[in-house]
Structures are given as C-alpha cells and as structure tokens.
Write an enzyme that holds these catalytic residues in place. Structure first.
Site, PDB file in Angstrom:
ATOM      1  CB  SER A  27      -3.476  -3.722  12.467  1.00 34.00           C
ATOM      2  OG  SER A  27      -4.280  -2.672  12.000  1.00 34.00           O
ATOM      3  CG  ASN A 132      -6.087  -0.053  18.053  1.00 31.81           C
ATOM      4  OD1 ASN A 132      -5.636  -0.113  19.204  1.00 31.81           O
ATOM      5  ND2 ASN A 132      -5.670   0.831  17.164  1.00 31.81           N
ATOM      6  CB  CYS A 135      -8.881   4.336  20.309  1.00 28.55           C
ATOM      7  SG  CYS A 135      -8.198   3.424  18.957  1.00 28.55           S
ATOM      8  CE  LYS A 170      -1.861  -4.463  17.758  1.00 29.56           C
ATOM      9  NZ  LYS A 170      -1.685  -4.116  16.337  1.00 29.56           N
ATOM     10  N   GLY A 222       9.170  -2.043  16.462  1.00 34.71           N
ATOM     11  CA  GLY A 222      10.432  -2.548  15.914  1.00 34.71           C
ATOM     12  C   GLY A 222      11.234  -3.293  16.969  1.00 34.71           C
ATOM     13  N   GLY A 248       5.692  -7.618  18.305  1.00 33.10           N
ATOM     14  CA  GLY A 248       6.512  -6.541  18.844  1.00 33.10           C
ATOM     15  C   GLY A 248       7.963  -6.828  18.480  1.00 33.10           C
TER      16      GLY A 248
HETATM   17  C1  LIG Z   1       3.007   2.691  11.003  1.00 34.00           C
HETATM   18  C2  LIG Z   1       2.242   1.843  11.975  1.00 34.00           C
HETATM   19  C3  LIG Z   1       0.843   1.859  11.939  1.00 34.00           C
HETATM   20  C4  LIG Z   1       0.108   1.064  12.840  1.00 34.00           C
HETATM   21  N1  LIG Z   1      -1.261   1.085  12.782  1.00 34.00           N
HETATM   22  C5  LIG Z   1      -1.986   0.282  13.633  1.00 34.00           C
HETATM   23  C6  LIG Z   1      -3.410   0.211  13.528  1.00 34.00           C
HETATM   24  O1  LIG Z   1      -4.029   0.823  12.640  1.00 34.00           O
HETATM   25  N2  LIG Z   1      -4.073  -0.557  14.443  1.00 34.00           N
HETATM   26  C7  LIG Z   1      -3.404  -1.295  15.409  1.00 34.00           C
HETATM   27  O2  LIG Z   1      -4.046  -1.991  16.210  1.00 34.00           O
HETATM   28  N3  LIG Z   1      -2.049  -1.276  15.486  1.00 34.00           N
HETATM   29  C8  LIG Z   1      -1.328  -0.512  14.633  1.00 34.00           C
HETATM   30  N4  LIG Z   1       0.054  -0.523  14.697  1.00 34.00           N
HETATM   31  C9  LIG Z   1       0.736  -1.400  15.681  1.00 34.00           C
HETATM   32  C10 LIG Z   1       1.273  -2.668  15.018  1.00 34.00           C
HETATM   33  O3  LIG Z   1       0.247  -3.441  14.431  1.00 34.00           O
HETATM   34  C11 LIG Z   1       2.062  -3.549  16.039  1.00 34.00           C
HETATM   35  O4  LIG Z   1       1.194  -3.885  17.100  1.00 34.00           O
HETATM   36  C12 LIG Z   1       3.254  -2.827  16.626  1.00 34.00           C
HETATM   37  O5  LIG Z   1       3.905  -2.048  15.641  1.00 34.00           O
HETATM   38  C13 LIG Z   1       4.280  -3.776  17.264  1.00 34.00           C
HETATM   39  O6  LIG Z   1       4.796  -4.709  16.326  1.00 34.00           O
HETATM   40  P1  LIG Z   1       6.150  -4.469  15.464  1.00 34.00           P
HETATM   41  O7  LIG Z   1       7.227  -4.041  16.437  1.00 34.00           O
HETATM   42  O8  LIG Z   1       6.436  -5.773  14.810  1.00 34.00           O
HETATM   43  O9  LIG Z   1       5.845  -3.377  14.484  1.00 34.00           O
HETATM   44  C14 LIG Z   1       0.800   0.266  13.796  1.00 34.00           C
HETATM   45  C15 LIG Z   1       2.205   0.256  13.817  1.00 34.00           C
HETATM   46  C16 LIG Z   1       2.932   1.012  12.917  1.00 34.00           C
HETATM   47  C17 LIG Z   1       4.440   0.962  12.960  1.00 34.00           C
END
Ligand SMILES: Cc1cc2nc3c(=O)[nH]c(=O)nc-3n(C[C@H](O)[C@H](O)[C@H](O)COP(=O)(O)O)c2cc1C
Length: 319
Positions: A27, A132, A135, A170, A222, A248
């Site tokens: 997301s 989510n 918050c 989540k 990342g 993650g």
């Molecule tokens: C720019 C950005 C915006 C995100 N917005 C949300 C969000 O709106 N809701 C949510 O539950 N997680 C949000 N996340 C978290 C990601 O969905 C994910 O859980 C987290 O980035 C870890 O995965 P990754 O390392 O593959 O990015 C966001 C992450 C990023 C980088």
C-alpha cells in the site's frame, strides 16, 4: 472469477481471497494500481493493494516527504489520499475493469472511524480490506494503535463488525514484542496478517543542522529492512493460526521466496515499485523457475520450510 495463470502453480488462497500469484503490492507504493497499468499487466498481479484510504480526503504532511537512505528510503507522506467517496466513484470502477482482486488499505483516527471507512467500502468490487494500524489514536493522546495490543484489537473488532470482506491487519514493526500484537489481532478476529509496515527513522541535514523530513520522523523501507522483516515473519508464523502476507525490502523472486520459507503464504512488493514498476509480474516468473529448480509443484508447498521444525512449526498450516 479471476482466470487461472501459470497452470495454478502459483495460486494461493489467503483466508478465502484467491490470488493467481502470491504477489500483491505494498500500500502506498503502487498508487491505486491504475498508475502502473502502462508498465505491467495488472491481471498478472496476485492482488492490487491500493493506497491508504480514509473516510474523508487527507492532505498528508508538509515539507519534504521522502529521502533516499542506504539501501532504502525514508518517507513521511502522511497518508495523503482523495478519500473513500472519490475512491468509490472514480477509482474502483476503473480498477474493476481488470480481472484482479482489489485489497483496500484503510485507516482512521479512532476505532469508530475505522469502522465507518470499512462500512463505506463494503461494496461489490472490493475483495478485502487491509487495516493500517500504524496511525495515532487521536482520542487517546496520539498513541499509535499498532503499538498497543488492546487498541489494535479494538480497531480490528470495529472493522470486522462493519464489513463482510476478508480482513487483513497490517502490523507495525515498531514494537517490543510483535507476537503479542499478532495474537491480539488474531484474537480480535482478523482473517490474515500482513507485515511489516515501515520502521521509524530520522535523517539530519548536517549543513542545515535540522531534520530533513518535514515530519522529522519517517518510515524506513526497502532492502535495508528485509532481515528485520524476515525475522518478524519467522516469529509470528510460529504463533498464529491465520495466514501471513510478508513484506519489507523484497527486490526480486529470491527475496520473496525467503519470506515464504519463513512462513508467509503470500508477499507484497513495495519500495521496489519505484525503480522497477513491473516487479509484481516479474517475480512470478522467478518463482516458477525456483519451483522447477527444486522440483516442487505448488508455491504453497514451500511455505514455512525454513522454520525450526519446518511446516510442522506453523499452527496455521496444522489447524
Ligand atoms: C511512500 C510509501 C507510502 C506508503 N504508504 C502506506 C500506506 O498508505 N498504508 C500502509 O499501510 N503502508 C504504507 N506504506 C508501507 C508499505 O506498504 C510497506 O509496508 C513498507 O514500505 C515495507 O515494504 P517495502 O520495504 O517493500 O517497501 C508506504 C510505504 C512507502 C515507501
């Protein structure tokens, strides 16, 4: 009915949500899916998880909202989104033109508000709701729901009471004991768990001598977070009776398989979408190669293999 892909070898069933590949999108990193349709075949994504959606439109944070960090990024977008009304009127009908399950990520500022968003989105075309919980609870002095087992459970109960959809909760990694949180949301009735959300961090500009991000803190994501995320999935998989969607720092099929061996039944790709927007489709091909190499028929058969007693370690697989 989503059509079968890859002879069903990558098909997974997450608490009733049928996905043709185990790969969904993190997301907030895949817009509302539509922004990515020129880069990949949306129908070859296991499920599209959309940007965090709230009851009313939200503007997000002021100032700088993202910065690259070693092997990752820090963001404080602040959950900007056009709101549930806009989503239902404009986005969902477009998204529904594609034969792919839609998971709507939701948030609120009180358990009641979470319930209201869930109710509003309890419509045809939404396949699952992802909560989510990272918050702040405005009524309780801003403590983050996802760091308090009782508060998280209250949110899950409010959402479950207001939706007929499959509910994914989540988890936040910013806690002392993730297993306590996982068990609290399971007990409250969540159908599945996704993990992890971002890790809290700060970057300081040494010349300005001030934090870079407008919000001071941001969420780290990342590849830098991947070992932390795999460890947390590994712990939770041994403790709960519900399926896990792991995420993650996944960059490729190899990383995705690591999460599945740790006990995730599906995975989600986030930050990597910003540099490789077709990754959710590409990973599926890498998974098939892995299955062939290891002489395995179905991706479901590798879930949990790296746990201390292999698949016997997972209550979910043995219930
Ligand atoms: C720019 C950005 C915006 C995100 N917005 C949300 C969000 O709106 N809701 C949510 O539950 N997680 C949000 N996340 C978290 C990601 O969905 C994910 O859980 C987290 O980035 C870890 O995965 P990754 O390392 O593959 O990015 C966001 C992450 C990023 C980088």
């Amino acid at each position: 009915m989503v059509k079968a892909l890859y002879e069903g070898r990558l098909a997974v069933d997450i608490a009733g949500l049928k996905m043709q590949t185990p790969v969904t999108t993190g997301s907030g990193t895949f817009g509302f899916g539509l922004e990515f349709r020129d880069f990949l075949d949306l129908e070859k994504v296991g499920a599209v998880t959309v940007k965090g959606t709230s009851l009313l439109p939200a503007a997000g944070n002021k100032g700088q909202r993202a910065i690259e960090t070693p092997s990752g990024m820090l963001n404080c977008i602040g959950l900007e989104n056009p709101g549930s009304e806009y989503f239902l009127e404009h986005t969902l009908p477009e998204l529904r033109k594609y034969d792919v399950p839609v998971i709507v990520n939701i948030y609120g500022h009180s358990p009641e508000e979470y319930g209201e968003v869930a109710k509003k989105l309890d419509v045809d075309g939404v396949d699952a709701v992802e909560i989510n919980i990272s918050c702040p609870n405005v009524k309780e002095g801003g403590i983050v729901f996802g760091t308090c087992p009782e508060a998280a459970a209250e949110v899950v109960r409010a959402v479950k009471a207001n939706t007929s959809k499959m509910v994914i909760t989540k988890l936040s990694p910013n806690v002392t004991d993730i297993v306590t949180m996982a068990k609290a949301v399971e007990e409250a009735g969540t159908d599945a768990i996704s993990m992890i959300n971002t890790l809290l961090g700060t970057v300081i500009d040494i010349d300005r001598q001030k934090p870079v991000l407008g919000n001071i803190t941001g969420g780290l994501s990342g590849p830098a977070v991947r070992p932390v995320a795999v460890r947390l999935v590994y712990q939770v998989a041994q403790a709960v009776n519900v399926p896990i969607i792991g995420m993650g720092g996944i960059m490729n099929a190899r990383d995705a398989i690591e999460f599945m061996l740790a006990g995730a039944s599906a995975v989600s790709v986030g930050t990597v979408n910003f540099i490789q927007p077709d990754i959710a489709e590409t990973i599926a091909h890498g998974m098939l190669e892995y299955l062939d190499k290891h002489n395995v028929q179905s991706i479901n058969d590798i879930v949990g293999l790296a746990l201390p007693n292999g698949r016997a370690s997972m209550p979910y697989l043995n219930k």
